[in-house]
Design an enzyme around this catalytic site. Structure first.
Site, mmCIF file in Angstrom:
data_model
loop_
_atom_site.group_PDB
_atom_site.id
_atom_site.type_symbol
_atom_site.label_atom_id
_atom_site.label_comp_id
_atom_site.label_asym_id
_atom_site.label_seq_id
_atom_site.Cartn_x
_atom_site.Cartn_y
_atom_site.Cartn_z
ATOM 1 N N GLU A 180 0.859 -1.078 -0.258
ATOM 2 C CA GLU A 180 0.012 -0.035 -0.003
ATOM 3 C C GLU A 180 0.947 1.377 0.117
ATOM 4 O O GLU A 180 1.473 1.734 0.837
ATOM 5 C CB GLU A 180 -0.918 -0.143 1.169
ATOM 6 C CG GLU A 180 -1.866 -1.326 1.285
ATOM 7 C CD GLU A 180 -3.125 -0.893 0.552
ATOM 8 O OE1 GLU A 180 -3.276 0.127 -0.171
ATOM 9 O OE2 GLU A 180 -3.877 -1.857 0.248
ATOM 10 N N CYS A 210 -2.243 9.255 2.140
ATOM 11 C CA CYS A 210 -2.044 8.785 0.940
ATOM 12 C C CYS A 210 -3.220 9.088 -0.123
ATOM 13 O O CYS A 210 -2.635 9.377 -1.389
ATOM 14 C CB CYS A 210 -1.813 7.200 1.066
ATOM 15 S SG CYS A 210 -3.258 6.433 1.843
HETATM 16 P P1 NAD Z 1 7.740 5.700 4.809
HETATM 17 O O1 NAD Z 1 7.873 5.042 3.540
HETATM 18 O O2 NAD Z 1 8.894 6.786 5.212
HETATM 19 O O3 NAD Z 1 7.619 4.785 6.141
HETATM 20 C C1 NAD Z 1 6.814 3.761 6.154
HETATM 21 C C2 NAD Z 1 7.174 2.450 7.011
HETATM 22 O O4 NAD Z 1 8.178 1.930 6.222
HETATM 23 C C3 NAD Z 1 8.014 3.026 8.328
HETATM 24 O O5 NAD Z 1 7.469 1.932 9.189
HETATM 25 C C4 NAD Z 1 9.342 3.052 7.969
HETATM 26 O O6 NAD Z 1 10.201 2.665 9.028
HETATM 27 C C5 NAD Z 1 9.539 1.938 7.005
HETATM 28 N N1 NAD Z 1 10.462 2.385 5.803
HETATM 29 C C6 NAD Z 1 10.406 3.506 5.126
HETATM 30 N N2 NAD Z 1 11.628 3.348 4.233
HETATM 31 C C7 NAD Z 1 12.036 2.053 4.163
HETATM 32 C C8 NAD Z 1 13.196 1.501 3.711
HETATM 33 N N3 NAD Z 1 14.211 2.032 2.772
HETATM 34 N N4 NAD Z 1 13.590 0.106 4.173
HETATM 35 C C9 NAD Z 1 12.875 -0.316 5.086
HETATM 36 N N5 NAD Z 1 11.763 0.023 5.768
HETATM 37 C C10 NAD Z 1 11.478 1.490 5.368
HETATM 38 O O7 NAD Z 1 6.446 6.496 4.910
HETATM 39 P P2 NAD Z 1 5.770 7.471 5.908
HETATM 40 O O8 NAD Z 1 6.416 8.973 5.740
HETATM 41 O O9 NAD Z 1 5.708 7.031 7.188
HETATM 42 O O10 NAD Z 1 4.230 7.759 5.263
HETATM 43 C C11 NAD Z 1 3.858 8.515 4.085
HETATM 44 C C12 NAD Z 1 3.996 7.655 2.996
HETATM 45 O O11 NAD Z 1 3.157 6.450 2.971
HETATM 46 C C13 NAD Z 1 3.188 8.301 1.871
HETATM 47 O O12 NAD Z 1 4.101 7.866 0.617
HETATM 48 C C14 NAD Z 1 1.574 7.717 1.812
HETATM 49 O O13 NAD Z 1 1.138 7.945 0.446
HETATM 50 C C15 NAD Z 1 2.164 6.235 2.134
HETATM 51 N N6 NAD Z 1 0.839 5.872 2.636
HETATM 52 C C16 NAD Z 1 0.233 4.963 1.917
HETATM 53 C C17 NAD Z 1 -0.915 4.360 2.385
HETATM 54 C C18 NAD Z 1 -1.904 3.359 1.403
HETATM 55 O O14 NAD Z 1 -2.763 2.585 1.742
HETATM 56 N N7 NAD Z 1 -1.385 3.335 0.295
HETATM 57 C C19 NAD Z 1 -1.330 4.622 3.695
HETATM 58 C C20 NAD Z 1 -0.612 5.494 4.199
HETATM 59 C C21 NAD Z 1 0.546 6.160 3.657
#
Ligand code: NAD
Length: 456
Positions: free
Chosen positions: A210, A244
């Site tokens: 997601e 998102c």
């Molecule tokens: P993020 O990608 O920075 O982090 C999300 C999760 O992934 C966290 O738990 C983080 O620790 C982990 N993570 C991030 N980069 C990583 C990597 N390189 N390796 C391993 N783990 C990693 O996202 P955020 O800033 O917390 O949230 C915003 C983003 O999430 C936006 O892009 C938003 O669109 C998306 N989002 C999508 C949905 C959906 O249902 N499609 C819902 C909520 C948020």
């Protein structure tokens, strides 16, 4: 970290073996009690969301409600995990599908829905007979603890069904690498998805992604503009543009463009920006200085090109360590590169269009495919928008903004959004393995497709 991780995976695997033997309706009963516990703690859990994710009160309460709704949904589902029975082509044979639990599910979540996204995953995973290891965003460990405590209160015997692995990227990678974690559900940026997906795929694990959105709405000349402006404002500015499904691009028919932009300017001026705990606040701060810097970088780049940017500046209100911003309206004449990426902040690009097909093309012409809307009272336009030639997103709305989905439908998007579906409809199937079983209760052994194999 590894020892802690090893203990967590071992415990999770052990409890999954016990839990899968509990009949699904009894699992549903425990999830019902969990929902009751969330109901009784709704106010305090919402406060934790506001504290960590900086969401305004009503949205935080709405997020806990979403978790409660998921519990209710899972209770009903606990008696409806149906498998099909198909007519067999062979006499005295039964052909049917059986659904079994996967085992351990890994769940990596983002900061902006610190409880609801976990609830989407947990309620389905648990009712389907799985345990879950949750790696929340580093911004939302307290939210995770609040949920875990609520679960532990209703089910001490199955407390290990939810185990939390606090941490950052390294912990998320450990989940992705471990073969014992059968399904990895990861919510976050597309960049994160692209880094983690190959790790899970290398061990042929199951993935539920997601990821980021770049959502658009089309405003047609027949739209009810009062309703439209409200829908746009909530989608573009709600949660400070950090959903998102936040609305990022708006395509307005040229005949109503001036009026629409004027109304949007007034509406954006009237929004109440401030402390998210206050009752009348509509927009709280951005999650971090990094988010603020990313927003300003994009706006500066647009301004350097001579694009008209209205708003977007930092507001020195309330606590000076917080990053409050005025939502930005960016009036573009052409499609700018900046519009093609997801900036997780309240920036709304507005462009005019002449032909509905061009508007749909512009809407689809991005890497992401999460949510989309059309505001119209023209049934031909709304049907075109929903047809196979229309929106290419996982979510397509008519006369509703791009954000604020209900739990009853499957949630998720296409292309760089990752293709996953969670929450309602038949998303539960992601958390089970399907067995196709054929039973021969006759005395002969007829082969499928009329194949002959006579051993005599
Ligand atoms: P993020 O990608 O920075 O982090 C999300 C999760 O992934 C966290 O738990 C983080 O620790 C982990 N993570 C991030 N980069 C990583 C990597 N390189 N390796 C391993 N783990 C990693 O996202 P955020 O800033 O917390 O949230 C915003 C983003 O999430 C936006 O892009 C938003 O669109 C998306 N989002 C999508 C949905 C959906 O249902 N499609 C819902 C909520 C948020």
């Amino acid at each position: 970290m590894i020892n802690n991780f090893e203990t967590i995976v071992t415990k999770s695997k052990d409890i999954s073996k016990k839990w899968r033997n509990i009949p699904a309706p009894q699992r549903g009963e425990m999830i019902r009690q969990f929902g009751e516990e969330l109901r009784s703690q709704k106010e305090s859990l919402a406060k934790t969301i506001t504290k960590e994710a900086r969401k305004i009160k009503t949205e935080s309460l709405g997020e806990v409600q979403e978790a409660i709704d998921m519990c209710d949904f899972a209770v009903g589902l606990s008696r409806q995990l149906y498998g099909l029975t198909m007519p067999s082509e062979r006499p005295n044979h039964r052909l049917q599908e059986l659904w079994h639990p996967l085992g351990v599910v890994g769940c990596i979540t983002a900061f902006n829905f610190p409880m609801a996204v976990f609830a989407w995953n947990f309620c389905l995973a648990a009712v389907c007979g799985n345990s879950i290891i949750w790696k929340p965003s580093p911004h939302s460990n307290e939210c995770a603890k609040g949920i875990k405590q609520a679960w532990d209160k209703v089910s001490s015997e199955f407390a290990d069904l939810i185990l939390i692995l606090e941490g950052g990227n390294e912990e998320a990678v450990s989940i992705c690498k471990d073969k014992r974690i059968v399904l990895v559900s990861a919510t976050g940026s597309t960049k994160m998805g692209k880094e983690l997906a190959p790790i899970v795929s290398a061990r042929l694990g199951k993935l539920l992604l997601e990821l980021g959105g770049n959502n658009a709405a089309i405003v047609s000349p027949s739209a009810n503009l009062d309703l439209t402006i409200k829908g746009i404002a909530f989608s573009a500015c709600g949660t400070a543009g950090q959903r998102c499904t936040s609305l990022r691009r708006l395509f307005v028919h040229k005949d109503i463009y001036k009026d629409c932009v004027e109304r949007l300017k007034n509406c954006f001026d009237d929004l109440v920006i401030g402390c998210p705990s206050k009752d009348d606040t509509q927009i709280g701060p951005l999650i971090s200085e990094n988010s603020f810097n990313s927003m300003q970088k994009i706006l500066d780049s647009l301004k350097d090109k001579g694009v008209e940017v209205i708003g977007g500046e930092r507001l020195e209100i309330e606590d000076p360590s917080e990053f409050y911003v005025k939502p930005a309206l960016v009036l573009v004449k052409n499609i700018e590169d900046e519009m093609l990426t997801e900036t997780f902040a309240p920036i709304l690009y507005v462009k005019d269009y002449e032909d509905i097909k061009d508007a749909i093309h512009m809407q689809n012409d991005v890497a992401q495919g999460l949510s989309s809307s059309i505001f119209t009272n023209d049934i031909r336009e709304s049907e075109l928008f929903l047809s196979e030639e229309g929106s290419d997103c996982g979510i397509a709305n008519v006369n509703i903004g791009t954000s604020g989905a209900e739990i009853g439908g499957a949630f998720g998007g296409e292309k760089d959004t990752g293709g996953g579906r969670e929450s309602g409809s038949d998303a539960w199937k992601n958390y089970m393995r399907r067995v196709t079983a054929t039973v021969n209760y006759g005395e002969d052994l007829p082969l499928a497709q009329g194949v002959e194999f006579d051993e005599s």
